[in-house]
Design a protein around this motif. Structure first.
Motif, PDB file in Angstrom:
ATOM      1  N   SER A 170      12.806   7.438  17.470  1.00  0.00           N
ATOM      2  CA  SER A 170      12.267   6.524  16.582  1.00  0.00           C
ATOM      3  C   SER A 170      13.384   5.597  15.906  1.00  0.00           C
ATOM      4  N   GLY A 216       7.245   5.586  14.909  1.00  0.00           N
ATOM      5  CA  GLY A 216       6.659   6.727  15.772  1.00  0.00           C
ATOM      6  C   GLY A 216       7.444   7.916  15.143  1.00  0.00           C
ATOM      7  N   SER A 271       8.178   7.281  20.512  1.00  0.00           N
ATOM      8  CA  SER A 271       8.003   6.065  19.470  1.00  0.00           C
ATOM      9  C   SER A 271       7.942   4.831  20.413  1.00  0.00           C
TER      10      SER A 271
END
Length: 364
Positions: free
Chosen positions: A331, A341, A346
């Motif tokens: 992320s 995410g 993510s």
């Protein structure tokens, strides 16, 4: 009261085929409630839809009331369009079972107070604990059976089996909800449901079982599917596992075709290091499993343990990042480019020209 009703009523399960009415609080459902009121049906069952555990719990309630020839109205209860307490202002309602759900906050207590009926709810989720008030605030007619270590369908099975054994009607030869040829097979299915619902993942092929259950979600409405209970009685865990494994195998074959076309991706133009990626245009549903496999291969190649699955989304590209490494935070990259995410999963969107600067010409 129960013995008198047993001679007067037969079990009633509202399962008329109304395929054009897909709304859960539909005219068909409300009409069934009205008819139940006219006939003074004393037992109401609301089950969580589209929950597999909820549907099996409703099967158990159906078998219990059918075995004792007791009238019972069974309806799916969906959080998308939930029933309202005022829907059940019906004459003669004595008992309502909430299976694999407790309903919206305050629903069970209000139903008991306004309809003067007993309400018995079953659930196993931590999320419902916040709905439970102190015991002093819960009317005596309301009972919540919330067991975090046992899925709802197992609790409901034990409840109705025990209740059937205790009632000892003269026309009931045994206290089992199932026929002998069905009992072991259905009990195994219930154990798999329990393993999946509680996320313990201890039974063999539990992932395949969960995948095999997916095709059932559209069939679990007893109003639109008049054969629901016959179908549930025929289910076997072996069949569901077999279907799940077939699905897993077909997806792995599709994933392998894409994994043959792996290349290096310079994340952030190299600012976040290099990893392996693949284009999956037309196969975005494979992004999770491909990304995890790429993460492992990327680490083995001496790159960052991240796999990137890329596919077109309108005129831009979606970058799905996955990692199986517990200390890697995907992320970090996603957030830098307007996405988000979790550390292991993510995604974000970038323009084609920017993507071209990230792709290494050296194929893996």
């Amino acid at each position: 009261m129960a013995s008198r009703l047993a001679g007067k009523w037969r079990a009633v399960s509202v399962q008329s085929p109304v395929s054009r009415l897909r709304s859960f609080r539909s005219d068909a459902a409300l009409g069934a409630i009205a008819r139940a009121g006219e006939e003074r049906v004393p037992n109401l069952v609301l089950y969580n839809y589209p929950s597999f555990s909820g549907a099996f719990s409703s099967l158990l309630a159906h078998l219990f009331h059918s075995r004792l020839n007791l009238p019972c109205l069974i309806l799916p209860f969906s959080s998308v369009e939930p029933f309202r307490v005022e829907d059940f202002y019906v004459e003669g309602l004595e008992r309502c079972y909430l299976l694999d759900l407790l309903g919206p906050r305050g629903f069970a207590v209000k139903l008991s107070q306004r309809s003067m009926c007993e309400v018995i709810g079953f659930d196993h989720r931590k999320s419902v604990l916040g709905q439970l008030k102190s015991s002093e605030d819960i009317p005596q007619r309301v009972t919540f059976n919330v067991n975090l270590g046992k899925c709802s369908s197992i609790a409901v099975y034990e409840y109705f089996s025990s209740k059937l054994a205790d009632m000892k009607f003269p026309d009931v030869e045994d206290a089992s909800l199932f026929n002998l040829e069905d009992q072991d097979r259905i009990q195994t299915v219930l154990r798999y449901i329990d393993d999946a619902d509680l996320r313990t993942w201890s039974l063999p092929d539990i992932r395949a079982f969960r995948i095999g259950m997916r095709e059932w979600h559209s069939k679990l409405n007893c109003i639109t599917n008049p054969f629901l209970y016959e179908q549930l009685l025929e289910i076997s865990s072996a069949d569901l596992v077999s279907k799940g494994n077939l699905f897993i195998s077909s997806r792995q074959i599709a994933a392998n075709k894409l994994l043959d076309k792996v290349f290096k991706v310079r994340l952030g133009g190299g600012f976040y290091g290099e990893c392996l990626g693949v284009r999956a245009d037309g196969n975005p549903d494979l992004s999770d499993e491909i990304g995890k496999q790429l993460s492992i291969r990327s680490a083995a190649a001496g790159l960052r343990p991240i796999g990137v699955v890329i596919y077109m989304q309108r005129t831009n590209l979606k970058m799905c990042l996955r990692s199986t490494n517990s200390i890697t935070d995907t992320s970090e990259v996603a957030k830098a480019y307007g996405g988000g995410g979790s550390p292991s999963s993510s995604s974000f969107i970038i323009r084609m020209d920017e993507y071209n600067q990230w792709v290494s010409m050296n194929k893996s």
